[in-house]
Design an enzyme around this catalytic site. Sequence first.
Site, PDB file in Angstrom:
ATOM      1  N   TYR A 202       0.833  -1.209   0.000  1.00  0.00           N
ATOM      2  CA  TYR A 202       0.000   0.000   0.000  1.00  0.00           C
ATOM      3  C   TYR A 202       0.863   1.254   0.000  1.00  0.00           C
ATOM      4  CZ  TYR A 202      -4.054   2.877   1.404  1.00  0.00           C
ATOM      5  OH  TYR A 202      -5.070   3.795   1.473  1.00  0.00           O
TER       6      TYR A 202
ATOM      7  N   SER B 119       1.889  -7.524   1.881  1.00  0.00           N
ATOM      8  CA  SER B 119       0.807  -6.690   2.389  1.00  0.00           C
ATOM      9  C   SER B 119      -0.282  -6.536   1.319  1.00  0.00           C
ATOM     10  CB  SER B 119       1.368  -5.342   2.857  1.00  0.00           C
ATOM     11  OG  SER B 119       0.404  -4.603   3.562  1.00  0.00           O
ATOM     12  N   GLN B 120      -0.499  -5.325   0.803  1.00  0.00           N
ATOM     13  CA  GLN B 120      -1.461  -5.162  -0.286  1.00  0.00           C
ATOM     14  C   GLN B 120      -1.118  -6.104  -1.444  1.00  0.00           C
ATOM     15  OE1 GLN B 120      -3.137  -1.234  -2.212  1.00  0.00           O
ATOM     16  NE2 GLN B 120      -1.154  -1.659  -3.137  1.00  0.00           N
TER      17      GLN B 120
ATOM     18  N   HIS C 176       4.982  -5.862  10.857  1.00  0.00           N
ATOM     19  CA  HIS C 176       4.536  -5.944   9.467  1.00  0.00           C
ATOM     20  C   HIS C 176       5.680  -6.180   8.485  1.00  0.00           C
ATOM     21  CE1 HIS C 176       1.527  -5.663   6.406  1.00  0.00           C
ATOM     22  NE2 HIS C 176       2.071  -4.596   5.832  1.00  0.00           N
TER      23      HIS C 176
ATOM     24  N   ASP D  93       2.121  -8.245  13.979  1.00  0.00           N
ATOM     25  CA  ASP D  93       1.764  -7.319  12.899  1.00  0.00           C
ATOM     26  C   ASP D  93       0.654  -6.386  13.356  1.00  0.00           C
ATOM     27  OD1 ASP D  93       1.121  -6.089  10.461  1.00  0.00           O
ATOM     28  OD2 ASP D  93       1.458  -7.936   9.321  1.00  0.00           O
TER      29      ASP D  93
END
Length: 322
Positions: free
Chosen positions: A91, A186-187, A301, A272
């Site tokens: 992101y 992540s994204q 994360h 996370d």
Amino acid sequence: MALSDLTLAECWAYRPELAVPEDLDAFWERTLSADEPAAAATYEPVDTGLTQIRTYSVTVAGYGGEPVHGWLHLPANDTGPLPCVVEYLGYGRGRGLPHEKLFWAAAGFAHLIMDTRGQGWSAAPGVTADPHPYPAGTVPGLLTRGVTNPEDLYYRRLITDAVRFAQAAQKHPAVDPDRVVVTGISQGGGLSLAVAALFPGVAAVMPDVPFLCDFRRGVQVAGQGPYGEVAEYLALYRDRSSQVFRTLSYVDAAVLAPGATAPALFSIAMMDQICPPSTCFAAYHRYGGDKEVRVYEFNDHEGGEATHQREQLAWLHKLFGR
């Protein structure tokens, strides 16, 4: 840094009943079939000054035929057919500079990196626009763009872009079409899960600390990051909760995950704060194909980072042969 979500034992047991829209399959079939690209991907050579890797600036027709950019890296002395790693970004990240991500090409893979429409404001710049307007009252960020109607949802466009990149990889003359892998952090991890569910041509998927999973829980428990955009929106529009979560379910990677059948290697970080581990485990448990997971108990994360990249390479060597 400490646990802010379920314990590891509780995550192994966490198997939520997620609401699945009755028209989920029809929605994505219509989106992808009505939006098939008319133009082939283009690859323009880029002089990076590097001698062992060839790099190309890529343009692929994404959602609505709109141009989406990226990079393709190929080992300089290997013409293929090569296994290909298609990477989606986290992101806020754009495709960055052409020499930044060289690991997969150095390991003998083709490496196709997708820029992210409308992003590129954090660690790496982007060049792909998202030309679609969004209504007044949208919380800054991307999760609430079009969030009252799945037809208008930003992530509908982004997932379509991601499918188109995997399809473009299959068609490149240097790529073995039977060995296309999708991955991301992540994204990017959430996008890789969505692509694996929507595009049967994927041979393997490697989602790292995936975002876009189990939205309601993510919004309720994430201590940092984009899930908070939805909470901020619903704090303002108090009567839209059911509508918002129903819309987000169309792009929820945990909702889509049962449709994926390719072998998968997940990573999950137990501390996370951005993508709570329970949400990642929700996607893992629901994933439809053979799967493995590497759990990093004391990481936030960042997940496994270089340690996990080594795990991924070993896993792909086992899957495809060295």
